[in-house]
Enzyme design. Structure first.
Site, PDB file in Angstrom:
ATOM      1  N   HIS A 183       0.831  -1.212   0.000  1.00 56.14           N
ATOM      2  CA  HIS A 183       0.000   0.000   0.000  1.00 56.14           C
ATOM      3  C   HIS A 183       0.862   1.257   0.000  1.00 56.14           C
ATOM      4  O   HIS A 183       0.565   2.228  -0.691  1.00 56.14           O
ATOM      5  CB  HIS A 183      -0.945   0.004   1.208  1.00 56.14           C
ATOM      6  CG  HIS A 183      -2.221  -0.720   0.948  1.00 56.14           C
ATOM      7  ND1 HIS A 183      -2.319  -2.084   0.978  1.00 56.14           N
ATOM      8  CD2 HIS A 183      -3.460  -0.259   0.614  1.00 56.14           C
ATOM      9  CE1 HIS A 183      -3.563  -2.440   0.689  1.00 56.14           C
ATOM     10  NE2 HIS A 183      -4.277  -1.352   0.470  1.00 56.14           N
ATOM     11  N   LYS A 195      -9.689  -8.194   7.920  1.00 59.65           N
ATOM     12  CA  LYS A 195     -10.358  -8.522   9.177  1.00 59.65           C
ATOM     13  C   LYS A 195     -10.371  -7.298  10.084  1.00 59.65           C
ATOM     14  O   LYS A 195      -9.426  -6.502  10.086  1.00 59.65           O
ATOM     15  CB  LYS A 195      -9.692  -9.707   9.874  1.00 59.65           C
ATOM     16  CG  LYS A 195      -8.305  -9.432  10.431  1.00 59.65           C
ATOM     17  CD  LYS A 195      -7.802 -10.635  11.188  1.00 59.65           C
ATOM     18  CE  LYS A 195      -6.354 -10.494  11.595  1.00 59.65           C
ATOM     19  NZ  LYS A 195      -6.131  -9.702  12.811  1.00 59.65           N
TER      20      LYS A 195
END
Lengths: 172, 280
Positions: free
Chosen positions: A36, A101
């Site tokens: 990222h 998650k």
């Protein structure tokens, strides 16, 4: 359980509601912390990325290496919150789905609604089950990042829960 | 004096790492089954717990790591003072066992430089805690520690006046702030007393106890029970989906501290409790 074929379409995204369980099949990209950071560095420099994520679903994951005879090793989701500072930017560049998650911050929830996207929660810790549902794996970018590199997976019946939907609802 | 060749230590670590990463502990599986029975069958929490139990079976059947985060290799070594280790340096023997197991069983290599983030590519070094004990044996405990949960851990330097209530409030606060991030239902390791550093170690050591075991001291066991009740009243639930089990258990370890302080460390372990032990 509702079966969803990737890539996500506007109609599919519209039909998804927080709390429902789904089975995802089709192509996914992986990216986590370091990937990222790199993607955003490319965007900062206005340089073309080595791959496109527009219309795609990104799985926040860093797999174990593939044992012989398998496409991938154990590969459950990682904690999504660490990607919160990057995600709104990716969503505004065309990302449509995220799988990880745990909860997201307000900036991500807002961006999901504004860009008409969706966040799925996979079951953290179920690495063997998810690894087994990956039928193909191909390295796409940043090989020096090892398990943190970007891979393209073909998955079959990936169990997830719709966690944050495009209507502004969240399971958390 | 008893001679233990370093090769024996290296081979033992290799087997411990393999078995730990491929299996949940029996006490953990039992706790997950109990948690599942306490949720409504069609709830998201039940779905999550059922998926985790299926995952444990898949891992065993397919020889795959239970969780892809095969962790920081934490090794607790109790070395009898009458042991002489012959061959390699003790720490090298442990790291070689870790390196070979993570390569041979396709476990993820997760250790990197904290600044450059360059991966060491073999999951070493291990975090090795050695304690000298009496006798002529070596007891090794291997805990592959995932970092989604490690990141949610906290350390408090409480004042003595805070007492047991302050301890309970801080444990519950740590789990509340962690929310869904550390993969609940969690296992909570707590270190009470000692110094800044030793209470953190005690919290880690507590996580090597069987899930659901009780501390032999009644007042410490009471903190374990009360903390667990208050944590589960948070209803964060499995994966943060809501539900009755936010923690599988709380385990506390205790040590004498200074008259001016009450150090408290809360080390969070995800539901994926993997821990193997051997005595050489």
């Amino acid at each position: 359980m509702k079966k969803i074929t990737l890539p996500l379409t506007e109609e599919i995204i519209e039909s998804l509601h927080a709390g429902e369980s789904v089975l995802l099949s089709g192509p996914l990209l992986t990216a986590r912390d370091c990937a990222h950071k790199r993607i955003c560095e490319f965007l900062d420099r206005n340089e073309p990325l080595p791959f496109s994520f527009a219309g795609e679903t990104i799985y926040y994951a860093g797999p174990c290496p593939a044992p012989p005879g398998k496409a991938c090793g154990s590969c459950g989701p990682t904690t999504s919150a660490r990607m919160d500072s990057f995600a709104p930017r990716l969503l505004r560049c065309g990302l449509k789905g995220m799988i990880g998650k745990g909860e997201r911050d307000e900036s991500v929830c807002d961006a999901i609604r504004q860009t008409h996207a969706v966040y799925f929660a996979a079951i953290g810790g179920a690495g063997a089950l998810y690894g087994n549902a990956i039928r193909k794996s191909e390295l796409v970018a940043f090989p020096d990042l090892l398990s943190e590199a970007v891979y393209r997976f073909e998955v079959v019946d990936f169990p997830c829960i719709v966690a944050i939907d495009c209507h502004g609802d969240s399971i958390y | 004096m008893r001679i233990i060749p370093s090769e024996k230590i290296e081979n033992a670590v290799y087997e411990l790492a393999k078995n730990a990463c491929l299996h949940l502990t029996p006490a953990c599986i039992h706790a997950l089954q109990t948690a599942k029975a306490q949720e409504a069958p069609d709830s998201a929490a039940a779905f999550a717990l059922d998926t985790l139990l299926k995952n444990a079976q898949t891992a065993a059947d397919e020889n795959m790591a239970v969780c892809q985060d095969t962790g920081y290799a934490v090794v607790l070594a109790e070395i009898g003072q009458d042991v002489h280790i012959e061959g390699k340096f003790f720490n090298d023997a442990i790291c070689d066992g870790v390196r070979n197991a993570y390569r041979d069983f396709y476990f993820r290599k997760s250790i990197c430089d904290p600044l450059t983030r360059v991966n060491t590519a073999d999951n070493t070094p291990a975090a090795i805690h050695t304690e000298l004990v009496s006798g002529d044996q070596i007891r090794l405990t291997f805990l592959p520690k995932g970092f989604g949960s490690e990141n949610m851990s906290r350390l408090y330097m409480l004042t003595p006046a805070k007492g047991v209530n302050g301890i309970l409030d801080s444990i519950v606060e740590t789990v509340r702030l962690a929310g869904s991030k550390p993969c609940p239902p969690v296992y909570v390791g707590v270190g009470i007393g000692g110094t800044f550093d030793t209470c953190a170690f005690l919290a880690k050591k507590a996580l090597t106890r069987d899930v659901g075991s009780r501390h032999p001291r009644a007042d410490v066991a009471d903190i374990e029970t009360k903390a667990l009740e208050r944590i589960n009243a948070l209803h964060i639930g499995a994966q943060g989906f809501g539900g009755n089990t936010t923690a599988l258990a709380v385990a506390c370890e205790i040590a004498p501290t200074h008259i001016a302080g009450l150090p408290l460390a809360v080390n969070i372990q995800c539901h994926c409790v993997r821990c193997e032990k051997i005595t050489l």
